[in-house]
Design a protein around this motif. Sequence first.
Motif, PDB file in Angstrom:
ATOM      1  N   ARG A  51       0.828  -1.215   0.000  1.00 22.26           N
ATOM      2  CA  ARG A  51       0.000   0.000   0.000  1.00 22.26           C
ATOM      3  C   ARG A  51       0.858   1.259   0.000  1.00 22.26           C
ATOM      4  O   ARG A  51       1.849   1.350   0.718  1.00 22.26           O
ATOM      5  N   THR A  52       0.425   2.236  -0.813  1.00 22.82           N
ATOM      6  CA  THR A  52       1.097   3.529  -0.807  1.00 22.82           C
ATOM      7  C   THR A  52       0.047   4.616  -0.660  1.00 22.82           C
ATOM      8  O   THR A  52      -1.124   4.410  -0.980  1.00 22.82           O
ATOM      9  N   ALA A  53       0.482   5.776  -0.169  1.00 17.47           N
ATOM     10  CA  ALA A  53      -0.463   6.873   0.032  1.00 17.47           C
ATOM     11  C   ALA A  53       0.213   8.195  -0.296  1.00 17.47           C
ATOM     12  O   ALA A  53       1.438   8.319  -0.214  1.00 17.47           O
ATOM     13  N   ILE A  54      -0.631   9.142  -0.703  1.00 19.43           N
ATOM     14  CA  ILE A  54      -0.146  10.498  -0.995  1.00 19.43           C
ATOM     15  C   ILE A  54      -0.968  11.448  -0.147  1.00 19.43           C
ATOM     16  O   ILE A  54      -2.194  11.318  -0.065  1.00 19.43           O
ATOM     17  N   GLY A  55      -0.297  12.404   0.492  1.00 17.04           N
ATOM     18  CA  GLY A  55      -1.013  13.371   1.323  1.00 17.04           C
ATOM     19  C   GLY A  55      -0.695  14.798   0.917  1.00 17.04           C
ATOM     20  O   GLY A  55       0.402  15.088   0.441  1.00 17.04           O
ATOM     21  N   ILE A  56      -1.695  15.674   1.113  1.00 13.03           N
ATOM     22  CA  ILE A  56      -1.504  17.110   0.814  1.00 13.03           C
ATOM     23  C   ILE A  56      -1.875  17.903   2.070  1.00 13.03           C
ATOM     24  O   ILE A  56      -2.873  17.599   2.729  1.00 13.03           O
ATOM     25  N   ASP A  57      -1.088  18.920   2.390  1.00  7.61           N
ATOM     26  CA  ASP A  57      -1.461  19.851   3.465  1.00  7.61           C
ATOM     27  C   ASP A  57      -0.793  21.193   3.186  1.00  7.61           C
ATOM     28  O   ASP A  57       0.237  21.266   2.516  1.00  7.61           O
ATOM     29  N   LEU A  58      -1.397  22.236   3.734  1.00  3.10           N
ATOM     30  CA  LEU A  58      -0.886  23.601   3.532  1.00  3.10           C
ATOM     31  C   LEU A  58       0.386  23.874   4.317  1.00  3.10           C
ATOM     32  O   LEU A  58       1.177  24.730   3.942  1.00  3.10           O
TER      33      LEU A  58
END
Length: 308
Positions: free
Chosen positions: A114-121
């Motif tokens: 499993r892989t994941a991508i995250g976005i935050d300011l």
Amino acid sequence: MSTEEGKKVSRKKEIGKNGVVVEGRGVYDRRNKLNELTGEEWVYFTNSVWITGYSPTATENVGLKYRKIHPSPKPPGLIRDIIKFFTKSDALILDPFVGVGGTLLGAAMAGGGRTAIGIDLEEKYMQAYNKVCETENLKKMQYVIGDSKKIMGEKNSITEKKYDLIIADPPYSDMMSKTRTGQRVKLYDSPGATPYSDKEADLGNMNEERFLASLREIIEDSARLLKNEKYLIIFCKDFQPKGKQTNLLHCKIINELNKIDGLEYKGMRIWHDQAMSLYPFGYPYAFVMNQIHQYILIFRKVQNGGKK
Ligand SMILES: C[S@@+](CC[C@H](N)C(=O)[O-])C[C@H]1O[C@@H](n2cnc3c(N)ncnc32)[C@H](O)[C@@H]1O
């Protein structure tokens, strides 16, 4: 199935045409298109109330020492269990409000490929996430700094991919940027607000109307990247009622997102966070709710009559 789980299955007894006994876990059905759980594990997860809490030292709350610079980090163990239910082990997961990385850590803990991508300011949240990965030796996932509204609305390396699961834990409108009164003074030990950032693009700095419109835009763009029949999960919490205002934010979110074409609301799990303490808020004069639960709202992408 992951290699480890696969090995276990190969040693197991066959049940009928599709069942395989998995030692200590129950029976896995080979027709399972969603996850790698046995029937027993699957049914347990569909319980609408989830009662669990994670102490600061629990392995499921990995790296809290660094993550606690964030006003509301999610326990990675909770996200791991959500990921295990809604994905197979080769899944790609997206979180447009990743904070200090609950989803990224949960994906690493769920294992397999499993892989994941995250976005935050906020860059400081990414630094805290990186620190946890380094000290805990966990697989580091892609973390992008920026405004999800902008990123999800344009062509780039994130929007050219297709996802197996989207997990969104947005600000709960401007709950954290308001000066605290009553319950929240007691919960946080001070009346000071704890906004996520001072940025205009931060959904936590928006009034309810702008918040709902921005959330819908980000979720609509994210849902476009979701594979058909896959799921989108949203966390949220209500405000205390005030006068005639019911302040049921979870209902407003469900109704707003249910308008998105091809996305259907499928139900919720109420997470009772056992780590929360009870306070005598209105005592001995009036009822004031101790809100020790959050909503985990479940939507599914259903297009073309559910065909891929
Ligand atoms: C409830 S917190 C998520 C916490 C996260 N689940 C965790 O475990 O750390 C919401 C996050 O959304 C981020 N955020 C708010 N508006 C944003 C935007 N427009 N684009 C990207 N991130 C945003 C905030 O900085 C905050 O970290």
